[in-house]
Structure formats: C-alpha cells, structure tokens
Design a protein around this motif. Sequence first.
Motif, mmCIF file in Angstrom:
data_model
loop_
_atom_site.group_PDB
_atom_site.id
_atom_site.type_symbol
_atom_site.label_atom_id
_atom_site.label_comp_id
_atom_site.label_asym_id
_atom_site.label_seq_id
_atom_site.Cartn_x
_atom_site.Cartn_y
_atom_site.Cartn_z
ATOM 1 N N GLY A 121 0.858 -0.974 -0.059
ATOM 2 C CA GLY A 121 -0.345 0.200 -0.428
ATOM 3 C C GLY A 121 1.134 0.988 0.403
ATOM 4 O O GLY A 121 0.569 2.384 -0.915
ATOM 5 N N LYS A 126 -3.517 3.599 -4.142
ATOM 6 C CA LYS A 126 -4.777 2.983 -4.415
ATOM 7 C C LYS A 126 -4.712 1.571 -5.536
ATOM 8 O O LYS A 126 -6.187 1.076 -5.245
ATOM 9 N N LEU A 320 -8.111 0.258 1.573
ATOM 10 C CA LEU A 320 -7.724 0.929 0.294
ATOM 11 C C LEU A 320 -8.269 2.124 0.158
ATOM 12 O O LEU A 320 -7.981 3.253 -0.792
ATOM 13 N N PRO A 325 -5.798 6.307 1.032
ATOM 14 C CA PRO A 325 -4.258 5.352 0.742
ATOM 15 C C PRO A 325 -2.971 5.703 1.216
ATOM 16 O O PRO A 325 -2.668 4.949 1.726
ATOM 17 N N TYR A 328 -2.389 3.986 4.527
ATOM 18 C CA TYR A 328 -3.188 2.954 4.498
ATOM 19 C C TYR A 328 -2.441 1.243 5.748
ATOM 20 O O TYR A 328 -2.564 1.129 6.470
#
Length: 391
Positions: A121, A126, A320, A325, A328
């Motif tokens: 991530g 994303k 996500l 994001p 994350y």
Amino acid sequence: MNRRIVITALGIAQILSWGCSYYLPAVLARPIAADTGWPFTWVVAGLSAGLLCSGLASAFTGSLIQRNGGRPVLVAGAILLASGLVVMGLAPNLPVYFLAWMLMGVGMSASLYDAGFGTLGRLYGKDARGAITSLTLFGGFASTVCWPLSAFLVEHFGWRATCFTYAGIQLVISLPAFLMLVPAAPGIAGSGIAGPPPPGDGSSVHRPTFVLLACITALAAMIASMLSVHLLTVLQLRGIDLAVAVGLGTLIGPSQVGARVVEMVIGKYHHPLWTMLASVLLLAAGTGLLLTGWPVTALALILYGAGNGVHTIARGALPLVLFDPYRYASIMGRLAVPSLIMQAVAPAVGALLLDHGGSSTMLGVLFAAALTALLLVLCLARVRSRVGVSQ
C-alpha cells in the motif's frame, strides 16, 4: 523496480515467514514436548504468546511502515524472527522458550500479511489491490511448503536444528530479498517520489467505519484460529475417523488458493466490499453446514476454506478504498490489533467450549460469529453509503 519482482520477493518471504512462525508448532510442538518434558499445552501456548505480542506491536509496526516505508520494517522482522528462532533452539526451559516466542511475535508483526500489505500500500497506493491479491496466493502455500520441510528437518536433525535452519533461511533468503528487491517507499530519500501529505490534510479516519471493519476482521480471525487448532478434534467428536478427518482437512488449503485465484481474475470488476460480503457469507455457510455433520462436511470445509481465503484479500483491499490510501499502512497496523489478539485467545476459548459443551457448542458459537460478521458487513455498507462512499 519491476512490480512482479517486488511481489515475488515478498511472496517467497511470506511463505518462509509463515512457515517458520505461525505454522511451526503444528510440526514441532509434539517433538519439543517429548524431548524436553514440557507440557504439550504450554508448548502450543507459545504461539498464543507470540500472536499476543504481534497484536500489541502491530499498530506501532504500521506507523513505522507509514513513516519509513516497508523495507526497513521487513528487514527488522526477518532479523527478529531469526533471533527468536535461535533463542528457541537454545531454550533450556519454558521461560526462555516463551521469550523466544515473544521475540518472534514482534517479528511476525513486521513480516506477515499486515506488514506485506502495508508495504504494498505504501508503494502503490490505491493501485495496490492486485498486488495484495497476488501476495496472498504466495502465502497460501506456506503450510504446503514448510510442513513437509519441517517434518523432514525434525526427523533427521531434531527440533532444535530445525529452528536454527529456519533462522538461517531468514538471514540468507528473506533478509537479502528485502534489502535488494523491495524498493524505497514514496517519500523516502532517493525514491524521487513525493511523500504523503501531512496528517492534518484530509486524512482523518471515519471512526464508525473503522470500528465496524475491525470487528468484522476480528470475528473472522476468531473463526479461523479456533478451527485451525480444533478442526480435527471437532470432526472426531462428530464420529469421523482420524484418517478421514485429516483427509477432509486437506480440502481447506486448495479451497483458499482457488478462491483467491477467482478473486484475482474478477476482483477488478467489483468493489472490495462485495469481496468482504462474499467472504463472510462463505464463512457462515461453511460453519453452518459443519453443524449439520456428515455427509456435507466436505462441502462445508470447501466453503469455509474459500471464505477464509477471500477474507484475507478483502482485509487487505477494503481499507484501500474506505480510508485515505496515504495512511494505509498505519490503518492496517491498527486494524490488526484486535484480530491478532483474537487469534491468540481463540484456541483457549475453543478448548473451553469443547470441554464444557462439546463440538456442537463450539460450532454454534462460530456460526453465530459468522452471522454477526455478515450483519456488520451490511451495516458497513449502509454507513459508507451515508458518507458518500459507494461502488
């Protein structure tokens, strides 16, 4: 760095990390108890201690990945796992044995799925969903690869040498892979990519969403942990011979991997919330059918395995899109806390349920947990529609 190379490096490391930690007692527990005279229950409890430490450390681990990227955390995880394995191989008594598991628990927080998901991530933002799905395919083969390896090493060299061998594997394979094949995260010096925005820039976490998702993943973790430890006992209590029970248990692994392959193919066409819904539906169907007993036990375990396999993807992919994001890795670390603590205590709770109520009581509790998770997913969908996040 090529994305396939990164995923392959992380995937191989996942197989080795799961195999030398979470899946280790399945092969080593009885040889350790037989060789040392330590009670078998206490030997197995070492894993619970490790999971508890992993849960307590996971929020901090996630914040480190958020700030510094995954590479230094993964490196530290490999070193901690290796150190814990060396201490375990040298352990003269139970306190030192538990110390080894505590070291390994912190290492697990920095090397298993949550650290891997956080790293991906942090690298891909994303767009990490496909990479997360691919990583779970590797992880699904951990027991397939490492159980036979552990059994071979124990049979020919003993359990202590097995621990030393896995420590060496961490230092010779996982550690160099992280150092050479996992790139610096965006925002780290030398990456050439702008870093994430400061914490105050619109990145707050919607608390009801977070709480619902944490409860869903914790319930799924409870189901998986309890069944992974007590499945063979449950099947035998329901009149199935041990050899048949072992054969039925082997259906779970291929079902997990098969379901993940299906999700990898079709996942780009639907919102991860549908993946989560499918996972808890399959868990509910599997645990419910287990209550009915033979001859639908095989189908029940296939459905349960598929649900457990897909849930691993949903647990990594859904945050996500539900949260910023850029945060994350930190969010994944916080989400892991209740799940890992639940994993640590669930086997003991399952033993109590079996002792006082039998297999039907334990399965009934698991079925109720799955239905509760299903209800919470529906609540999550409603909450997200109210705050403007929809498919």
